[in-house]
Design a protein around this motif. Structure first.
Motif, PDB file in Angstrom:
ATOM      1  N   UNK A 296      21.436   6.250  16.782  1.00 50.06           N
ATOM      2  CA  UNK A 296      21.129   5.311  17.722  1.00 50.06           C
ATOM      3  C   UNK A 296      21.293   3.883  17.209  1.00 50.06           C
ATOM      4  N   UNK A 297      22.092   2.908  18.199  1.00 50.61           N
ATOM      5  CA  UNK A 297      22.522   1.705  17.552  1.00 50.61           C
ATOM      6  C   UNK A 297      21.976   0.669  18.734  1.00 50.61           C
ATOM      7  N   UNK A 298      21.430  -0.445  18.248  1.00 52.81           N
ATOM      8  CA  UNK A 298      20.936  -1.286  19.458  1.00 52.81           C
ATOM      9  C   UNK A 298      21.220  -2.830  18.986  1.00 52.81           C
ATOM     10  N   UNK A 299      21.797  -3.705  19.611  1.00 50.14           N
ATOM     11  CA  UNK A 299      22.018  -4.967  19.429  1.00 50.14           C
ATOM     12  C   UNK A 299      21.115  -5.869  20.426  1.00 50.14           C
ATOM     13  N   UNK A 320      11.373 -23.783  23.037  1.00 50.03           N
ATOM     14  CA  UNK A 320      12.534 -22.575  22.849  1.00 50.03           C
ATOM     15  C   UNK A 320      12.961 -22.388  21.706  1.00 50.03           C
ATOM     16  N   UNK A 321      13.307 -20.869  21.329  1.00 50.70           N
ATOM     17  CA  UNK A 321      13.973 -20.586  20.218  1.00 50.70           C
ATOM     18  C   UNK A 321      14.821 -19.259  20.387  1.00 50.70           C
ATOM     19  N   UNK A 322      15.933 -18.943  19.689  1.00 46.78           N
ATOM     20  CA  UNK A 322      16.662 -17.887  20.101  1.00 46.78           C
ATOM     21  C   UNK A 322      16.992 -17.155  18.819  1.00 46.78           C
ATOM     22  N   UNK A 323      17.753 -15.905  18.960  1.00 43.03           N
ATOM     23  CA  UNK A 323      17.941 -15.222  17.643  1.00 43.03           C
ATOM     24  C   UNK A 323      18.610 -13.784  18.000  1.00 43.03           C
ATOM     25  N   UNK A 324      18.975 -12.872  17.167  1.00 41.94           N
ATOM     26  CA  UNK A 324      19.290 -11.754  17.564  1.00 41.94           C
ATOM     27  C   UNK A 324      18.995 -10.617  16.542  1.00 41.94           C
ATOM     28  N   UNK A 325      18.933  -9.221  16.734  1.00 43.44           N
ATOM     29  CA  UNK A 325      18.288  -8.052  15.985  1.00 43.44           C
ATOM     30  C   UNK A 325      19.385  -7.062  16.290  1.00 43.44           C
ATOM     31  N   UNK A 326      19.969  -6.494  15.150  1.00 45.80           N
ATOM     32  CA  UNK A 326      20.819  -5.204  15.115  1.00 45.80           C
ATOM     33  C   UNK A 326      19.913  -4.170  14.473  1.00 45.80           C
ATOM     34  N   UNK A 354      19.413  -5.619  10.707  1.00 45.62           N
ATOM     35  CA  UNK A 354      19.954  -7.109  10.095  1.00 45.62           C
ATOM     36  C   UNK A 354      19.537  -8.273  11.359  1.00 45.62           C
ATOM     37  N   UNK A 355      18.762  -9.124  10.878  1.00 47.60           N
ATOM     38  CA  UNK A 355      18.167 -10.128  12.063  1.00 47.60           C
ATOM     39  C   UNK A 355      18.179 -11.214  11.489  1.00 47.60           C
ATOM     40  N   UNK A 356      18.238 -12.304  12.696  1.00 47.05           N
ATOM     41  CA  UNK A 356      18.067 -13.704  12.380  1.00 47.05           C
ATOM     42  C   UNK A 356      17.311 -14.411  13.607  1.00 47.05           C
ATOM     43  N   UNK A 357      16.636 -15.463  13.128  1.00 53.64           N
ATOM     44  CA  UNK A 357      15.989 -16.443  13.929  1.00 53.64           C
ATOM     45  C   UNK A 357      16.174 -17.800  13.234  1.00 53.64           C
ATOM     46  N   UNK A 358      17.344 -18.520  13.450  1.00 58.15           N
ATOM     47  CA  UNK A 358      17.427 -19.459  12.779  1.00 58.15           C
ATOM     48  C   UNK A 358      16.630 -21.062  13.002  1.00 58.15           C
ATOM     49  N   UNK A 359      15.787 -20.759  13.868  1.00 56.07           N
ATOM     50  CA  UNK A 359      14.952 -22.048  14.324  1.00 56.07           C
ATOM     51  C   UNK A 359      14.463 -22.613  12.838  1.00 56.07           C
ATOM     52  N   UNK A 361      11.315 -24.019  12.795  1.00 54.46           N
ATOM     53  CA  UNK A 361      10.112 -23.874  12.583  1.00 54.46           C
ATOM     54  C   UNK A 361       9.539 -22.571  12.587  1.00 54.46           C
ATOM     55  N   UNK A 362      10.814 -21.522  12.508  1.00 49.59           N
ATOM     56  CA  UNK A 362      10.318 -20.120  12.594  1.00 49.59           C
ATOM     57  C   UNK A 362       9.727 -19.766  10.978  1.00 49.59           C
ATOM     58  N   UNK A 363       8.740 -19.229  11.147  1.00 51.92           N
ATOM     59  CA  UNK A 363       8.058 -18.820   9.737  1.00 51.92           C
ATOM     60  C   UNK A 363       8.956 -17.733   8.832  1.00 51.92           C
ATOM     61  N   UNK A 364       9.698 -16.898   9.552  1.00 48.71           N
ATOM     62  CA  UNK A 364      10.791 -16.059   9.086  1.00 48.71           C
ATOM     63  C   UNK A 364      12.126 -16.282   9.846  1.00 48.71           C
ATOM     64  N   UNK A 365      13.208 -16.568   9.014  1.00 52.37           N
ATOM     65  CA  UNK A 365      14.325 -17.047   9.548  1.00 52.37           C
ATOM     66  C   UNK A 365      15.426 -15.878   9.419  1.00 52.37           C
ATOM     67  N   UNK A 366      15.119 -14.772   8.546  1.00 48.66           N
ATOM     68  CA  UNK A 366      16.269 -13.752   8.489  1.00 48.66           C
ATOM     69  C   UNK A 366      15.301 -12.431   7.981  1.00 48.66           C
ATOM     70  N   UNK A 367      15.873 -11.189   8.312  1.00 49.92           N
ATOM     71  CA  UNK A 367      15.076 -10.122   7.948  1.00 49.92           C
ATOM     72  C   UNK A 367      16.229  -8.995   7.794  1.00 49.92           C
ATOM     73  N   UNK A 368      16.340  -8.486   6.672  1.00 50.56           N
ATOM     74  CA  UNK A 368      17.443  -7.396   6.368  1.00 50.56           C
ATOM     75  C   UNK A 368      16.456  -6.071   5.866  1.00 50.56           C
ATOM     76  N   UNK A 369      16.710  -4.826   6.162  1.00 48.33           N
ATOM     77  CA  UNK A 369      16.121  -3.798   6.007  1.00 48.33           C
ATOM     78  C   UNK A 369      17.181  -2.561   5.684  1.00 48.33           C
ATOM     79  N   UNK A 370      17.087  -1.672   4.702  1.00 45.47           N
ATOM     80  CA  UNK A 370      17.770  -0.278   4.888  1.00 45.47           C
ATOM     81  C   UNK A 370      16.923   0.726   4.477  1.00 45.47           C
ATOM     82  N   UNK A 371      17.072   1.943   4.827  1.00 41.70           N
ATOM     83  CA  UNK A 371      16.282   2.921   4.040  1.00 41.70           C
ATOM     84  C   UNK A 371      16.795   4.425   4.657  1.00 41.70           C
TER      85      UNK A 371
END
Length: 483
Positions: A296-299, A320-326, A354-359, A361-371
């Motif tokens: 299963x894959x979702x962008x 407003x703020x934008x981002x992407x998550x895969x 693999x995710x990013x929210x580059x604003x 004022x964002x508390x977290x701007x990137x998130x990467x996880x694998x398992x």
């Protein structure tokens, strides 16, 4: 709950301000902050479609359950099903503690959630073709050491996002989880949902197939989507392209004020909304009935229309703020080599985000996880084992706001690291009568004080442990159809 349950914390970004603030000012500023915040360890495919754990952990939902005799209400359940009513009744209970990390090591929290609801087949009941009405209410009985603001509660004792997020920060006695109308067209190729609902029911979130520690800071704080099980106004559509691909679009109200007011989800006036969460996705999904090694894959792309606030000052800093998550999950090994023909085999899966929210004022701007997820370990049909590594990058303004709050409280002037890591393992143990246990151990490296910014010193690396219990009472008692 989810959420996290710990995430809807009223001192999210404003609470990081170094200067003392009155409670009324904090609560005033908490509303727009919380439009970016979402809680709960229930951040997974968690509410994708329904509340049962078998639906949540969708790769293993066809595994046989261990039952004992005929359920006491099976006749009633059969009658309800014949009438087009499918009840849902589940109980979840979580214990979580921080033995060696956080400002107050050795603390713990207990959270309890009862999901009660039903799906109504309107075609069978009212002769409305391909239509379903969904109703669910979630009760929060007997919670311990959770609340707003977060510093005095368990989340503040753990300090960091990874350590505090598993404790759902539910502060009222219950909340409306779903009150929505679903209509399908063209044999299910097109689906539309309208009503009080939650974005996480429809988009791919829980790729790690666990309940306790499937936390995602981009989902939680950047999208503006409320945490499950909190419902708000929403509209969602999904178009199936062929057998395995889909397009999704959803617009959901961000309504943290009702949570802060200890409401129960029945204030449907949108005037208090902080903004809207707009999400669009393209996905591909196969199952073991489709191929030997499904995935299963979702962008997902999102835009959060809420006002944004500088965490250092609490002042409004744009809108407003934008981002992407895969997100993905893919089977890659089976002991039968993929030739067994089973639709529910023993298998090893890899998952990741693999995710990013580059604003700014964002508390977290990137998130990467694998398992890795191992289905049916030790030949136990309802079990799953998981191991994963996670990385989250704090925003520069966020880490500076924590430093300022620490110094203002007489603490150290060290800035701390923006780069936070987690190693985590858990095991989903299927038990008789639709029960499960899920122990979890995580080791956190460079933990921040996100939930307790005024703590006098930086946190030590350390361990957070949790134990989740759950039972699908509807199926155990026969009110809901068995798998």
């Amino acid at each position: 709950m989810s959420s996290p349950y710990a995430r809807l914390h009223a001192n999210h970004q404003r609470g990081l301000e170094a200067r003392p603030a009155s409670l009324s000012r904090m609560m005033t500023l908490a509303k727009p902050m919380l439009s970016a915040a979402v809680i709960m360890a229930f951040s997974f495919d968690a509410w994708a479609q329904q509340s049962e754990v078998s639906a949540r952990l969708d790769d293993n939902q066809k595994a046989p359950r261990y039952t004992q005799g005929k359920p006491i209400f099976s006749d009633l359940g059969s009658g309800l099903e014949a009438a087009g009513i499918t009840p849902h009744l589940s109980l979840w209970s979580l214990w979580v503690g921080n033995p060696s990390t956080g400002p107050r090591q050795g603390s713990h929290a207990v959270t309890n959630n009862i999901f009660a609801g039903a799906d109504f087949d309107l075609q069978r009941m009212l002769n409305v073709p391909d239509a379903t009405f969904h109703l669910e209410y979630t009760f929060f009985p007997g919670n311990h050491n959770v609340g707003q603001p977060t510093p005095p509660a368990y989340a503040g004792a753990a300090g960091s996002y990874f350590g505090g997020a598993p404790a759902r920060n539910d502060i009222s006695s219950g909340y409306l989880s779903e009150f929505s109308y679903e209509q399908n067209y063209f044999g299910g190729r097109l689906k539309a949902v309208l009503g009080r609902t939650n974005a996480r029911r429809y988009f791919f979130e829980n790729n790690c197939s666990s309940v306790v520690a499937c936390n995602d800071p981009i989902w939680d704080f950047a999208t503006g989507s409320l945490p499950p099980p909190y419902a708000s106004w929403g509209a969602f559509g999904q178009l199936q392209l062929g057998n395995h691909k889909s397009l999704k679009l959803g617009v959901f109200e961000s309504d943290p004020q009702q949570y802060l007011d200890k409401g129960h989800g029945f204030d449907w006036n949108p005037s208090d909304s902080a903004g809207e969460s707009i999400l669009a996705a393209i996905g591909h999904e196969t199952t073991f009935s489709d191929e030997a090694y499904p995935g299963r894959y979702e962008l997902i792309g999102f835009y959060n229309t809420s006002d944004q606030y500088d965490p250092r000052s609490g002042e409004r800093d744009g809108r407003g703020t934008a981002g992407a998550m895969f997100k993905f999950r893919q089977a890659f090994w089976r002991p039968d080599g993929g030739r067994g023909g089973s639709e529910d085999p023993q298998a090893l899966l890899v998952f990741g985000s693999l995710e990013a929210a580059p604003g700014d004022n964002q508390p977290y701007q990137a998130f990467i996880e694998t398992g890795l997820t191992y289905l049916k370990p030790f030949d136990r049909a309802a079990d799953m084992a998981n191991i994963k590594a996670s990385y989250a990058r704090l925003g520069s303004r966020q880490i500076e706001a924590q430093r300022e709050a620490r110094v203002a409280n007489g603490g150290t002037a060290e800035r701390g690291s923006r780069d936070v890591f987690r190693l985590e393992t858990n095991y989903h143990l299927g038990l008789p009568a639709y029960m499960f246990l899920e122990p979890s151990v995580q080791y956190i490296i460079n933990p921040s004080n996100f939930f307790n910014p005024a703590a006098p010193r930086l946190n030590d690396d350390g361990v957070v442990v949790a134990l989740q219990f759950g039972i699908d009472l509807g199926k155990a008692m026969g009110l809901s159809a068995a798998d």
